[in-house]
Design a protein around this motif. Structure first.
Motif, PDB file in Angstrom:
ATOM      1  N   LEU A 229      26.626  28.427  26.111  1.00 11.93           N
ATOM      2  CA  LEU A 229      26.052  27.335  26.889  1.00 11.93           C
ATOM      3  C   LEU A 229      25.564  26.166  26.045  1.00 11.93           C
ATOM      4  CD1 LEU A 229      24.037  29.531  29.405  1.00 11.93           C
ATOM      5  CD2 LEU A 229      26.221  28.391  29.818  1.00 11.93           C
ATOM      6  N   LEU A 230      25.128  26.453  24.816  1.00 12.02           N
ATOM      7  CA  LEU A 230      24.588  25.402  23.951  1.00 12.02           C
ATOM      8  C   LEU A 230      25.515  25.031  22.811  1.00 12.02           C
ATOM      9  CD1 LEU A 230      20.884  26.685  23.701  1.00 12.02           C
ATOM     10  CD2 LEU A 230      21.855  25.058  25.346  1.00 12.02           C
ATOM     11  N   GLY A 231      26.548  25.848  22.583  1.00  8.81           N
ATOM     12  CA  GLY A 231      27.493  25.570  21.522  1.00  8.81           C
ATOM     13  C   GLY A 231      27.031  25.977  20.147  1.00  8.81           C
ATOM     14  N   SER A 232      25.919  26.720  20.078  1.00  4.05           N
ATOM     15  CA  SER A 232      25.377  27.147  18.791  1.00  4.05           C
ATOM     16  C   SER A 232      24.606  28.445  18.982  1.00  4.05           C
ATOM     17  CB  SER A 232      24.451  26.073  18.215  1.00  4.05           C
ATOM     18  OG  SER A 232      23.847  26.520  17.016  1.00  4.05           O
ATOM     19  N   PRO A 233      24.749  29.412  18.060  1.00  3.72           N
ATOM     20  CA  PRO A 233      24.041  30.690  18.196  1.00  3.72           C
ATOM     21  C   PRO A 233      22.577  30.579  17.786  1.00  3.72           C
ATOM     22  CG  PRO A 233      25.323  30.702  16.190  1.00  3.72           C
ATOM     23  CD  PRO A 233      25.627  29.382  16.880  1.00  3.72           C
ATOM     24  N   VAL A 234      21.840  29.674  18.423  1.00  2.13           N
ATOM     25  CA  VAL A 234      20.441  29.477  18.072  1.00  2.13           C
ATOM     26  C   VAL A 234      19.625  30.685  18.518  1.00  2.13           C
ATOM     27  CG1 VAL A 234      20.596  26.981  18.236  1.00  2.13           C
ATOM     28  CG2 VAL A 234      19.956  28.293  20.244  1.00  2.13           C
TER      29      VAL A 234
ATOM     30  N   SER B  58      14.131  11.880  42.144  1.00  2.00           N
ATOM     31  CA  SER B  58      15.508  12.239  41.821  1.00  2.00           C
ATOM     32  C   SER B  58      15.508  13.170  40.613  1.00  2.00           C
ATOM     33  CB  SER B  58      16.331  10.981  41.525  1.00  2.00           C
ATOM     34  OG  SER B  58      17.646  11.328  41.132  1.00  2.00           O
ATOM     35  N   HIS B  59      16.209  14.278  40.731  1.00  2.00           N
ATOM     36  CA  HIS B  59      16.286  15.236  39.623  1.00  2.00           C
ATOM     37  C   HIS B  59      17.709  15.769  39.517  1.00  2.00           C
ATOM     38  CE1 HIS B  59      15.322  18.377  36.796  1.00  2.00           C
ATOM     39  NE2 HIS B  59      15.833  19.282  37.605  1.00  2.00           N
ATOM     40  N   ARG B  60      18.197  15.884  38.278  1.00  2.00           N
ATOM     41  CA  ARG B  60      19.551  16.373  38.043  1.00  2.00           C
ATOM     42  C   ARG B  60      19.513  17.656  37.221  1.00  2.00           C
ATOM     43  NH1 ARG B  60      23.370  13.108  39.728  1.00  2.00           N
ATOM     44  NH2 ARG B  60      24.941  14.279  38.584  1.00  2.00           N
ATOM     45  N   PHE B  61      20.482  18.505  37.459  1.00  2.00           N
ATOM     46  CA  PHE B  61      20.641  19.755  36.728  1.00  2.00           C
ATOM     47  C   PHE B  61      22.141  20.028  36.571  1.00  2.00           C
ATOM     48  CE2 PHE B  61      20.082  20.500  41.235  1.00  2.00           C
ATOM     49  CZ  PHE B  61      21.148  21.324  41.579  1.00  2.00           C
ATOM     50  N   GLU B  62      22.475  21.028  35.767  1.00  2.00           N
ATOM     51  CA  GLU B  62      23.878  21.362  35.513  1.00  2.00           C
ATOM     52  C   GLU B  62      24.318  22.536  36.383  1.00  2.00           C
ATOM     53  OE1 GLU B  62      24.953  21.517  31.248  1.00  2.00           O
ATOM     54  OE2 GLU B  62      22.873  20.928  30.892  1.00  2.00           O
ATOM     55  N   VAL B  63      25.626  22.574  36.645  1.00  2.00           N
ATOM     56  CA  VAL B  63      26.216  23.672  37.410  1.00  2.00           C
ATOM     57  C   VAL B  63      27.471  24.149  36.703  1.00  2.00           C
ATOM     58  CG1 VAL B  63      27.490  24.228  39.512  1.00  2.00           C
ATOM     59  CG2 VAL B  63      25.304  23.061  39.680  1.00  2.00           C
ATOM     60  N   LEU B  64      27.616  25.468  36.582  1.00  2.00           N
ATOM     61  CA  LEU B  64      28.840  26.077  36.073  1.00  2.00           C
ATOM     62  C   LEU B  64      29.390  27.016  37.134  1.00  2.00           C
ATOM     63  CD1 LEU B  64      28.069  27.032  32.353  1.00  2.00           C
ATOM     64  CD2 LEU B  64      29.430  25.123  33.191  1.00  2.00           C
ATOM     65  N   ARG B  65      30.652  26.836  37.466  1.00  2.00           N
ATOM     66  CA  ARG B  65      31.323  27.744  38.386  1.00  2.00           C
ATOM     67  C   ARG B  65      32.140  28.697  37.523  1.00  2.00           C
ATOM     68  NH1 ARG B  65      30.723  22.750  40.167  1.00  2.00           N
ATOM     69  NH2 ARG B  65      32.462  22.044  38.870  1.00  2.00           N
ATOM     70  N   LEU B  66      31.771  29.964  37.566  1.00  2.00           N
ATOM     71  CA  LEU B  66      32.327  30.919  36.619  1.00  2.00           C
ATOM     72  C   LEU B  66      33.845  31.011  36.721  1.00  2.00           C
ATOM     73  CD1 LEU B  66      31.351  32.756  34.388  1.00  2.00           C
ATOM     74  CD2 LEU B  66      31.113  34.601  36.052  1.00  2.00           C
ATOM     75  N   TRP B  67      34.390  30.856  37.910  1.00  2.00           N
ATOM     76  CA  TRP B  67      35.837  30.962  38.095  1.00  2.00           C
ATOM     77  C   TRP B  67      36.593  29.795  37.461  1.00  2.00           C
ATOM     78  CZ3 TRP B  67      32.165  30.270  41.818  1.00  2.00           C
ATOM     79  CH2 TRP B  67      32.153  29.066  42.513  1.00  2.00           C
ATOM     80  N   GLU B  68      35.868  28.770  36.990  1.00  2.00           N
ATOM     81  CA  GLU B  68      36.509  27.646  36.314  1.00  2.00           C
ATOM     82  C   GLU B  68      36.354  27.716  34.797  1.00  2.00           C
ATOM     83  OE1 GLU B  68      34.809  24.163  38.002  1.00  2.00           O
ATOM     84  OE2 GLU B  68      35.771  24.408  39.956  1.00  2.00           O
ATOM     85  N   GLN B  69      35.656  28.737  34.291  1.00  2.00           N
ATOM     86  CA  GLN B  69      35.426  28.868  32.858  1.00  2.00           C
ATOM     87  C   GLN B  69      36.607  29.536  32.168  1.00  2.00           C
ATOM     88  OE1 GLN B  69      32.533  27.348  31.595  1.00  2.00           O
ATOM     89  NE2 GLN B  69      32.671  26.702  33.739  1.00  2.00           N
ATOM     90  N   ASP B  70      36.731  29.298  30.876  1.00  2.00           N
ATOM     91  CA  ASP B  70      37.820  29.876  30.088  1.00  2.00           C
ATOM     92  C   ASP B  70      37.498  31.340  29.786  1.00  2.00           C
ATOM     93  OD1 ASP B  70      39.757  30.607  28.303  1.00  2.00           O
ATOM     94  OD2 ASP B  70      39.532  28.859  26.996  1.00  2.00           O
TER      95      ASP B  70
ATOM     96  N   GLY C 163      28.373  40.377  25.007  1.00  2.00           N
ATOM     97  CA  GLY C 163      27.461  40.159  26.117  1.00  2.00           C
ATOM     98  C   GLY C 163      28.044  39.346  27.248  1.00  2.00           C
ATOM     99  N   LEU C 164      29.179  38.673  27.009  1.00  2.00           N
ATOM    100  CA  LEU C 164      29.798  37.842  28.038  1.00  2.00           C
ATOM    101  C   LEU C 164      31.035  38.488  28.655  1.00  2.00           C
ATOM    102  CD1 LEU C 164      29.587  34.325  26.308  1.00  2.00           C
ATOM    103  CD2 LEU C 164      27.911  35.429  27.797  1.00  2.00           C
ATOM    104  N   LEU C 165      31.420  39.651  28.146  1.00  2.00           N
ATOM    105  CA  LEU C 165      32.609  40.324  28.676  1.00  2.00           C
ATOM    106  C   LEU C 165      32.514  40.586  30.178  1.00  2.00           C
ATOM    107  CD1 LEU C 165      33.421  42.840  25.795  1.00  2.00           C
ATOM    108  CD2 LEU C 165      34.883  40.976  26.607  1.00  2.00           C
ATOM    109  N   PRO C 166      31.355  41.011  30.703  1.00  2.00           N
ATOM    110  CA  PRO C 166      31.298  41.220  32.164  1.00  2.00           C
ATOM    111  C   PRO C 166      31.565  39.954  32.962  1.00  2.00           C
ATOM    112  CG  PRO C 166      29.482  42.361  31.073  1.00  2.00           C
ATOM    113  CD  PRO C 166      30.113  41.478  30.040  1.00  2.00           C
ATOM    114  N   LEU C 167      31.220  38.796  32.413  1.00  2.00           N
ATOM    115  CA  LEU C 167      31.470  37.536  33.118  1.00  2.00           C
ATOM    116  C   LEU C 167      32.934  37.143  33.051  1.00  2.00           C
ATOM    117  CD1 LEU C 167      28.377  35.411  31.990  1.00  2.00           C
ATOM    118  CD2 LEU C 167      28.592  36.947  33.940  1.00  2.00           C
ATOM    119  N   ALA C 168      33.617  37.550  31.978  1.00  2.00           N
ATOM    120  CA  ALA C 168      35.030  37.193  31.818  1.00  2.00           C
ATOM    121  C   ALA C 168      35.879  37.740  32.955  1.00  2.00           C
ATOM    122  CB  ALA C 168      35.552  37.702  30.469  1.00  2.00           C
ATOM    123  N   VAL C 169      35.449  38.861  33.543  1.00  2.00           N
ATOM    124  CA  VAL C 169      36.197  39.452  34.654  1.00  2.00           C
ATOM    125  C   VAL C 169      36.248  38.503  35.846  1.00  2.00           C
ATOM    126  CG1 VAL C 169      36.201  41.347  36.315  1.00  2.00           C
ATOM    127  CG2 VAL C 169      35.656  41.801  33.938  1.00  2.00           C
ATOM    128  N   LEU C 170      35.187  37.717  36.049  1.00  2.00           N
ATOM    129  CA  LEU C 170      35.120  36.807  37.191  1.00  2.00           C
ATOM    130  C   LEU C 170      35.668  35.416  36.867  1.00  2.00           C
ATOM    131  CD1 LEU C 170      31.521  37.709  38.452  1.00  2.00           C
ATOM    132  CD2 LEU C 170      33.709  38.637  39.226  1.00  2.00           C
TER     133      LEU C 170
END
Length: 309
Positions: A22-27, A115-127, A136-143
């Motif tokens: 999500l952040l692009g870095s293993p912080v 007015s407030h903005r936030f981000e949205v990720l639709r898992l079915w559109e992710q690589d 830790g992300l393998l369970p999400l890869a299924v969807l």
């Protein structure tokens, strides 16, 4: 909400994997407790707050669209700003199940001049290939690959089999089986992933407890654990309940120890063992109290006072 909470458990156990995605870095991320907000959150059980050096990451996992999400994001952001005025707040809503609803594209809250903005990720559109790089992300890869579900589930199953740590392998497998239930039948999941040792999987136990609390039994449970159901029919229900309670206590102890080590550094083994033996209620109280600890002496004093009460 039970599916959403499986994702919450994954974030708690694999924060670096989610940071990289999500952040692009293993912080390094530490978990914040909902009690750190100025007032009681709307849904404290679903709130995920992770803190880096100058950033607070607020995650919300949603199985299905929720019309209250925009208001919730605005409300949490204001509460976080009051508590941490110098910290950047990044909010991401992650939708799990594919839908045609326009709500999953809503990224703002608008009321009059507010007015407030936030981000949205639709898992079915992710690589799915990106997600499959981290245990830790393998369970999400299924969807993340709804167009090719069976090849993706088999690929994830092979990746899970390569996890060296047997405990992590078991929990990732359990989380994968649970989340796959959003799109797969129990028989298909069992055929690809094989059986699960329910009583040895903390994730499955906690998911099942949530499902029971919500008054519904998911079909996945029946398909994966036919043998367990037979045992229940033979009078082993009491043993299962005891195992569930033990699993919940052990997981509470593990998470509390993890937070203590991040707060105070390494702990003497005798103190760690004392904490592992605490009942669940005391572990929950300790998880809140440790936010105010500054030294190891604070922890020792708390344990003494707790044992005398």
């Amino acid at each position: 909400m039970a599916y959403d909470n499986v994702c919450k458990y994954l974030v708690e156990w694999f924060p670096e994997s989610f940071a990289q995605w999500l952040l692009g870095s293993p912080v390094s991320l530490t978990q914040l407790q909902p009690t750190e907000l100025s007032t009681e959150p709307i849904r404290a059980d679903s709130l995920i707050l992770l803190r880096a050096q100058n950033l607070i990451l607020h995650l919300e996992f949603q199985t299905d669209p929720d019309p209250d999400i925009p208001l919730r994001m605005a409300d949490y952001c204001l509460r976080l700003f009051r508590r941490y005025p110098d910290q950047e707040v990044r909010q991401i809503v992650i939708y799990l199940r594919k839908t045609q609803s326009e709500r999953v594209y809503q990224t703002s809250f608008q009321r009059g001049s507010l007015s407030h903005r936030f981000e949205v990720l639709r898992l079915w559109e992710q690589d799915p290939e990106v997600l499959s790089q981290y245990p830790g992300l393998l369970p999400l890869a299924v969807l993340a690959d709804p167009e090719n579900p069976e090849p993706r589930l088999r690929q994830v199953a092979r990746a899970i089999a390569e996890i060296e740590d047997p405990k992590l392998r078991q929990e990732v497998k359990a989380a994968t089986a649970v989340l796959a239930g959003l799109t797969w039948t129990p028989e298909e999941i069992s055929r690809v992933l094989g059986g699960l040792a329910v009583r040895e999987s903390v994730i499955y136990q906690m998911w099942r407890a949530e499902a029971l609390k919500e008054g519904r039994e998911e079909g996945l449970q029946q398909g994966l654990q036919q043998g367990l159901q037979q045992g229940l029919q033979q009078g082993l229900q009491q043993g299962l309940q005891q195992g569930l309670q033990q699993g919940l206590q052990q997981e509470a102890a593990r998470l509390t120890l993890s937070q203590l080590r991040r707060k105070l550094g390494s702990l003497p083994e005798d103190l760690s063992e004392t904490i592992r033996l605490l009942p669940t209620e005391q572990l929950e109280a300790l998880a809140e109290a440790l936010l105010d600890f500054q030294t190891l002496a604070d922890l020792i004093q708390w344990l003494r006072e707790s044992s005398s009460n």
